[in-house]
Structure formats: structure tokens, C-alpha cells
Design an enzyme around this catalytic site. Structure first.
Site, PDB file in Angstrom:
ATOM      1  CG  HIS A 164       8.127  -3.658  -1.653  1.00 56.18           C
ATOM      2  ND1 HIS A 164       7.988  -3.105  -2.912  1.00 56.18           N
ATOM      3  CD2 HIS A 164       9.246  -3.079  -1.129  1.00 56.18           C
ATOM      4  CE1 HIS A 164       8.961  -2.256  -3.141  1.00 56.18           C
ATOM      5  NE2 HIS A 164       9.745  -2.222  -2.080  1.00 56.18           N
TER       6      HIS A 164
ATOM      7  CE  LYS B 169       6.730   1.112  -1.485  1.00 58.42           C
ATOM      8  NZ  LYS B 169       7.325   0.039  -0.716  1.00 58.42           N
TER       9      LYS B 169
ATOM     10  CG  ASP C  65     -12.392   8.966   8.565  1.00 55.72           C
ATOM     11  OD1 ASP C  65     -12.135   8.062   9.381  1.00 55.72           O
ATOM     12  OD2 ASP C  65     -12.357  10.171   8.855  1.00 55.72           O
TER      13      ASP C  65
ATOM     14  CG  HIS D 117      12.003   4.491  -4.661  1.00 58.40           C
ATOM     15  ND1 HIS D 117      10.809   4.340  -3.985  1.00 58.40           N
ATOM     16  CD2 HIS D 117      12.748   3.397  -4.339  1.00 58.40           C
ATOM     17  CE1 HIS D 117      10.836   3.222  -3.279  1.00 58.40           C
ATOM     18  NE2 HIS D 117      12.007   2.627  -3.487  1.00 58.40           N
TER      19      HIS D 117
ATOM     20  CE  LYS E 283       8.714   1.399  -5.690  1.00 59.93           C
ATOM     21  NZ  LYS E 283      10.091   1.139  -5.832  1.00 59.93           N
TER      22      LYS E 283
ATOM     23  CG  ASP F 272      -0.320   2.612 -27.047  1.00 51.17           C
ATOM     24  OD1 ASP F 272       0.862   2.684 -27.447  1.00 51.17           O
ATOM     25  OD2 ASP F 272      -1.044   1.620 -27.228  1.00 51.17           O
TER      26      ASP F 272
END
Length: 484
Positions: free
Chosen positions: A222, A224, A229, A402, A404, A409
Site C-alpha cells: 500500500h 506510495k 536521482d 483520502h 492520511k 499540538d
């Protein structure tokens, strides 16, 4: 008793014995064990088919291969960090959050994740802008492009990415693509042939390229990640597909969060990609880990301290979940969380509730629409439960949320691929950036507040106004939450 009755009795007895044996032969937490036992007992035959699809664990051979590769990668990374020790202090100046030192130590101990303090960070919340910049960075690549996504669809955006990668491969740049077969429906081995023909490489993470030979819902890649370089890195929630650039009317505007990083943390992303790549392809096609310090970035160095933290079913530590819990329990004033799926286990749920009851400003933002209806009912169940306990739950109404993210604080934050659900905590391979820079945390706080302007605050009255059938679906979905 008739012959038919005898046959039914035998089937039920065999089903019960098989269910108990199947569930108990693998070590699981008690909630998952009972959830699968419920499925297998009440869905004779069909439950076992579902188990083959969603219940099987990783083989011991696969787990050993992943763990071995990770140890090799971490060892190489540690050697590099020793050479750059002067630039990597455990607690950078300006970080005053009391929980920071303990959180850094937690990830060093559980994931051997070094703290890196020399980078500039851009935050993307719109897919069109993110992919425009990503394609420009790919076009500027001179040495290599490494791409790892759960989803790369065979649609307009997916084909656009593929064309950019083919062009770089034809120009002599090393191109590596790692994708999940289940998440990337349509992006088959045949679809990747033009890239391979141009000299690039495309592999499915630890699975067959043929979906039906990899008939497994759990243990998916899952993550990404993009690395270019040793200069540019990407991490966050966006996958590759038309819906992620708001081209699908069903979802409308797609609201996500992704980071573009220039600086030393790119090395951490690169090593994470190499670990996944080498664990997938084996020794013959493995890429060697660099043994020298990376070239300095062309950008002016920043001081955005962060750790790249990975977790997955190859480890029992559940590092990202532990990080979430540590952030929540260490909060002094506020915990602001965004997640498209809200299916917390008892530890995370109790941490959120305890913080709210202690007077901490706990806000949770979830979508106002499902992309997976069954999972959304479980999300609604936990949203109601948290609301009744004093947590402020917001339904985002300006498209599909979508992102996450977590901000604590206004000083500490996390952005990555992990949802606030049991699947991300223990069933999938995930990666998050934990951020220790107050300026970055403030920017994420401002983004949260801007999103909140497009939200409806869930109330107890809203929950009580829901019909009995909706409540039943939520309650039933909650029973299966450990395996969703």
C-alpha cells in the site's frame, strides 16, 4: 433422520471442525480469530472460499525474504548515517514538543529509522498539481527513477505516467516500477511491455503478475514512494489514476495529502524502495545498496526534521500504529486526524477517547461518502462511538477525503499511506513520514482548518436519527472490523 438430514449434519460437523482447525492453526489476535471463526461457521463452504481470498497469511519463506532484505538495507543505511552523523542530531533545535524525543527513540528502536534534518518539503493537497510536478521531476531525471504505488490504473493518468517513464528509459535513465497487482487492476504485465521494451523494469510486489494466481486480499503493498536521482522524493496518499486528479464524477474533488521532499530524507525513501524491490526480485535482479554518502541536493538545505517509518505484516511491531498511539498519548492540547477509513483497534480507539476525556481537542475527519461501502459502514460505527465519547468527528463534504494525516499540538505531524484502520496497522505494507518541524505542522494544521470549513460535525442527534437498518449494517460491519 432422513438421508438429506444426515448429509446436512455431516457437512455442518465437518465445517465446524474445519473452521476451528483453520483459524487456530495460525497465531492471531483474539478479535481476528473470533471474526474469522464467525465467518467460517455461519457461511459453510463459502466462508472457506472467502478465507482463501482474505484470510491466509504470508508464507514463512516470504516473511524471511522480506526481513532478510530489510536487514541488509538497514545495515547499508546505518553505515551511511555514520558518515553523516554531524548532520543528523536526535533532537533538532526548535523542537520543543515533549513527546518528540520519545517518538524519535521509538522509531529508532522499532524500525531503525534515522532522523534526518536537511530537507525542503512541499505539501500537495490537489492531485493535478502533484502529478504536474511529479512528471516535471521525472522529465528532469538524469540517472534513475524509482516508482512504487499501490495503484497504477490503466487509464488516462496511468498512461501519462507510463509515457513519461518510457521516454526516460529510452533516454538511458534507469527506470524501476513496483506496483501491487491487486491495487493496479488493468495495469497488467502486457500493459507494461512498452516500458520493458524501452529498457525499464516493472514488477509486482511479492506476487504474481496474474491476479488470479495471487488470490489474496491481504498483505498488499500500500506504499506510495517515488525517488529520483537521490534528489527528489515523494511520499503520501495519492495513487495513480483518474480519480486521484478529480476526473471521476462519482467522487468529485479528490482531497489527499502528499509530500515532495528535497534533501537527505530522499535517501531513506530510496533505501525503502530498494528493500521492497530486492525482496521482490531476488538476488539475480537486485539493486546494490550504495556505500557512499549521497550527492548534496541542488536546493538550499532546510531543517525539516523527519523520520521515514515503515510497517507491515513481516513484523509484529506495528510501528506506524505505535507512532500514532505515542502521538495521541503525548498530546498536550490537540490531536487532529484525517483518514478515509476509521476502523481503529482497541489501542488506538482507547487512546483517542482517553485524550478527549482528558480535555484534549481531538478531531477526526472522515469522508461523507464511501468508496468501499462495506468498510464505510464500519467507519460510521466507530465515528458514532467516538462522537458519544467526546471526540469531534467531521464529515468532509467537498468531494472525497483520502488524506492520511495527523497533527498534534501544532508541533508534530505524520503524513503517509497508512489509514487509521486495522488493515493499515497490521495487514498491509505501509510507509509514513513523521515530521518534527513546527512550521510544517502549522501548515498541516492550517490545511486541516481549511478542510473543516467544508465539513459537517457529527452529533449525537445525527446518530440517533439514523434508521434501524443502517444501524444494523454498521453493527454487523463492526463485528468483521478485524478482517476488513
Amino acid at each position: 433422520m432422513s438421508l438429506f438430514g444426515i448429509m446436512i449434519t455431516v457437512i455442518l460437523v465437518l465445517n465446524t471442525v474445519g473452521a476451528v482447525f483453520t483459524v487456530l492453526r495460525s497465531v492471531r489476535d483474539i478479535s481476528t480469530t473470533w471474526a474469522w471463526l464467525l465467518v467460517l461457521l455461519f457461511l459453510p463452504v463459502g466462508g472457506f472460499i472467502l478465507y482463501l481470498f482474505a484470510g491466509r497469511g504470508l508464507s514463512a519463506k516470504r516473511v524471511r525474504a522480506i526481513q532478510t532484505e530489510y536487514r541488509h538495507g538497514i545495515s547499508a543505511f546505518v553505515r551511511l548515517q555514520q558518515k553523516q552523523n554531524a548532520r543528523n542530531r536526535l533532537l533538532p533545535a526548535g523542537v520543543s514538543a515533549p513527546a518528540a524525543k520519545e517518538l524519535i527513540a521509538l522509531f529508532l528502536n522499532t524500525d531503525q529509522a534515522p532522523l534526518l534534518t536537511n530537507q525542503q518539503v512541499d505539501i500537495f493537497t490537489d492531485g493535478t498539481a502533484k502529478f504536474r510536478q511529479l512528471f516535471a521531476d521525472i522529465d528532469a531525471a538524469k540517472r534513475y527513477v524509482m516508482v512504487e504505488y499501490y495503484t497504477i490504473y490503466n487509464d488516462a493518468l496511468g498512461n501519462e505516467l507510463r509515457q513519461h517513464l518510457i521516454a526516460k528509459a529510452q533516454a538511458g535513465v534507469a527506470v524501476y516500477v513496483l506496483y501491487d497487482a491487486w491495487g493496479s487492476l488493468g495495469a497488467s504485465a502486457k500493459w507494461w511491455r512498452p516500458l520493458v521494451a524501452a529498457g525499464g523494469h516493472a514488477e509486482t510486489y511479492f506476487s504474481s503478475r496474474h491476479l488470479f494466481l495471487d488470490f489474496r486480499l491481504n498483505y498488499r503493498d500500500h506504499r506510495k514512494i517515488v525517488v529520483i536521482d537521490d534528489q527528489v522524493g515523494y511520499i503520501g496518499g495519492f495513487n495513480v489514476g483518474d480519480q486521484y486528479v478529480s476526473r471521476k464524477p462519482k467522487f468529485g474533488f479528490w482531497r489527499d495529502t502528499h509530500l515532495r521532499i528535497l534533501g537527505d530524507t530522499v535517501l531513506a525513501l530510496k533505501v525503502r524502495f530498494l528493500m521492497d524491490w530486492n525482496a521482490t526480485v531476488g538476488a539475480r535482479d537486485a539493486i546494490a545498496y550504495a556505500q557512499s554518502a549521497p550527492a548534496p541536493t541542488s536546493a538550499t538545505p532546510g531543517q525539516n526534521a523527519m523520520q521515514i517509518v515503515a510497517s507491515g505484516p513481516d513484523s509484529d511491531a506495528q510501528q506506524i500504529k505505535m507512532g500514532y498511539v505515542k502521538l495521541i498519548t503525548g498530546a498536550a492540547h490537540s490531536v487532529w486526524l484525517q483518514s478515509p477509513y476509521l476502523i481503529p483497534d482497541d489501542t488506538v480507539r482507547d487512546a483517542l477517547v482517553t485524550a478527549a476525556l482528558a480535555g484534549i481537542d481531538v478531531r477526526v475527519m472522515i469522508p461523507n461518502m464511501p468508496d468501499h461501502p462495506f468498510i464505510y459502514r464500519a467507519t460510521q460505527y466507530y465515528a458514532a462511538q467516538l462522537t458519544r465519547a467526546g471526540v469531534k468527528v467531521y464529515h468532509y463534504q467537498h468531494g472525497f477525503l483520502h488524506a492520511k494525516t495527523m497533527v498534534v499540538d501544532g508541533k508534530l505531524a505524520s503524513v503517509g499511506s497508512a489509514n487509521c484502520d486495522i488493515r493499515s496497522f497490521k495487514l498491509n505494507f505501509e510507509v509514513n513520514a513523521f515530521l518534527y518541524d513546527p512550521a510544517l505542522a502549522r501548515r498541516l494544521s492550517q490545511i486541516f482548518e481549511a478542510d473543516q470549513a467544508h465539513c459537517h460535525l457529527l452529533t449525537v442527534q445525527d446518530i440517533e436519527a439514523q434508521g434501524w437498518w443502517l444501524h444494523f449494517k454498521q453493527d454487523f460491519s463492526r463485528l468483521l472490523s478485524p478482517i476488513l
